[in-house]
Write a protein that holds these residues in place. Sequence first.
Motif, PDB file in Angstrom:
ATOM      1  N   LYS A 144      21.660 -15.857  -4.814  1.00  0.00           N
ATOM      2  CA  LYS A 144      22.867 -15.300  -3.971  1.00  0.00           C
ATOM      3  C   LYS A 144      23.761 -15.033  -4.490  1.00  0.00           C
ATOM      4  N   THR A 145      23.660 -13.951  -5.475  1.00  0.00           N
ATOM      5  CA  THR A 145      25.023 -12.813  -6.490  1.00  0.00           C
ATOM      6  C   THR A 145      24.430 -11.965  -5.321  1.00  0.00           C
ATOM      7  N   ASN A 146      26.142 -11.579  -4.907  1.00  0.00           N
ATOM      8  CA  ASN A 146      26.224 -11.093  -3.715  1.00  0.00           C
ATOM      9  C   ASN A 146      27.974  -9.796  -4.145  1.00  0.00           C
ATOM     10  N   TYR A 147      27.424  -9.358  -5.682  1.00  0.00           N
ATOM     11  CA  TYR A 147      28.013  -8.174  -5.377  1.00  0.00           C
ATOM     12  C   TYR A 147      27.938  -7.119  -5.279  1.00  0.00           C
ATOM     13  N   LYS A 148      29.102  -5.650  -5.543  1.00  0.00           N
ATOM     14  CA  LYS A 148      28.959  -4.583  -5.866  1.00  0.00           C
ATOM     15  C   LYS A 148      27.647  -4.237  -6.401  1.00  0.00           C
ATOM     16  N   ASN A 149      26.594  -3.425  -5.142  1.00  0.00           N
ATOM     17  CA  ASN A 149      25.821  -1.912  -6.716  1.00  0.00           C
ATOM     18  C   ASN A 149      24.414  -2.746  -6.774  1.00  0.00           C
ATOM     19  N   TRP A 150      24.816  -4.623  -6.663  1.00  0.00           N
ATOM     20  CA  TRP A 150      23.882  -5.595  -6.854  1.00  0.00           C
ATOM     21  C   TRP A 150      23.003  -5.666  -5.150  1.00  0.00           C
ATOM     22  N   ARG A 151      21.532  -5.729  -5.278  1.00  0.00           N
ATOM     23  CA  ARG A 151      20.307  -5.923  -4.805  1.00  0.00           C
ATOM     24  C   ARG A 151      19.480  -7.060  -4.796  1.00  0.00           C
ATOM     25  N   GLY A 152      19.393  -8.018  -3.699  1.00  0.00           N
ATOM     26  CA  GLY A 152      18.535  -8.756  -4.329  1.00  0.00           C
ATOM     27  C   GLY A 152      17.097  -8.954  -3.933  1.00  0.00           C
ATOM     28  N   TYR A 153      15.589  -8.728  -3.811  1.00  0.00           N
ATOM     29  CA  TYR A 153      14.221  -8.578  -3.432  1.00  0.00           C
ATOM     30  C   TYR A 153      14.065 -10.189  -4.019  1.00  0.00           C
ATOM     31  N   SER A 154      13.089 -10.520  -2.535  1.00  0.00           N
ATOM     32  CA  SER A 154      12.697 -11.847  -2.291  1.00  0.00           C
ATOM     33  C   SER A 154      11.074 -11.757  -3.791  1.00  0.00           C
ATOM     34  N   GLU A 155      10.140 -12.843  -4.178  1.00  0.00           N
ATOM     35  CA  GLU A 155       8.995 -12.470  -4.444  1.00  0.00           C
ATOM     36  C   GLU A 155       8.189 -13.126  -3.194  1.00  0.00           C
ATOM     37  N   THR A 156       9.047 -13.547  -1.982  1.00  0.00           N
ATOM     38  CA  THR A 156       7.400 -13.549  -0.880  1.00  0.00           C
ATOM     39  C   THR A 156       7.669 -12.496  -0.189  1.00  0.00           C
ATOM     40  N   TYR A 157       7.641 -11.254  -0.584  1.00  0.00           N
ATOM     41  CA  TYR A 157       8.113 -10.003   0.405  1.00  0.00           C
ATOM     42  C   TYR A 157       6.486  -9.935   0.842  1.00  0.00           C
TER      43      TYR A 157
END
Length: 253
Positions: free
Chosen positions: A239-252
Amino acid sequence: MIDCVNITWRNGFGNQLFQYALGRLIAQENNLQLTYSENLGRGCSLSLLDYKFIKEDIDITKLKSDIHSIKHQINYDGDVIYDNLENPKTYENYIDEIKSWFEPIEKTNLNDLVIHIRRGDNGDNINTSVQWYTYVMDKINYDNVYIVTDEPNHKDILFLIEKTNAKVFSEIDIIDRGEDKNYVNEIIKDFNFIRSFDKILFSNSTFGWWASLLSDASEIYFNSDWQLRHKNGRVQLGKTNYKNWRGYSETYN
């Protein structure tokens, strides 16, 4: 007696950075001394002091039972790991301060992508699939690919080398965390190599999380599910939501 926040070191390098960061923040907020127990906890063969990432009596002091009175104990017991120890919200207002605690690494690679792949003693219920890496890589503009990993001869690494012509920076297989003590220099070298990039991709590793946090990267990509099949998905780092961070799910899929 001197009131203190005490750390009993546990697990590997990335996990210990969480212990140190939380302990130091609590100590500063409450005007307490930061100490550590001489005996190491389960799953731990080294401490941040052994890696020379922090310094004795400058950053932290050894616990002395005849001098110190423990007000807070930092460990991995109970729900602390989920509620605040490995929770990005705990640190989001202190990122610049935390970065100032450690020696900076110059950002020297602006156009290539470094991928950190944590395998080693992780089980299949924790590891991120190789398909997830290629899925995210398709969304990033880069020239060349470098891989940092604790298992450079794993089939997933060989797959990425063939698919992307990646160069593997790491040289050592470290399957057992007890082997860390034999490869201190290599572990720190890998960590700082990641920090020197402007584009970082990592999956669900506290090592990769901290290398990214302590970098000056403008593009950081990570697994937003973190460890979906481990501990009922309770770990919060996805759930990290820092500047320049972008998360992608494994369940794409």
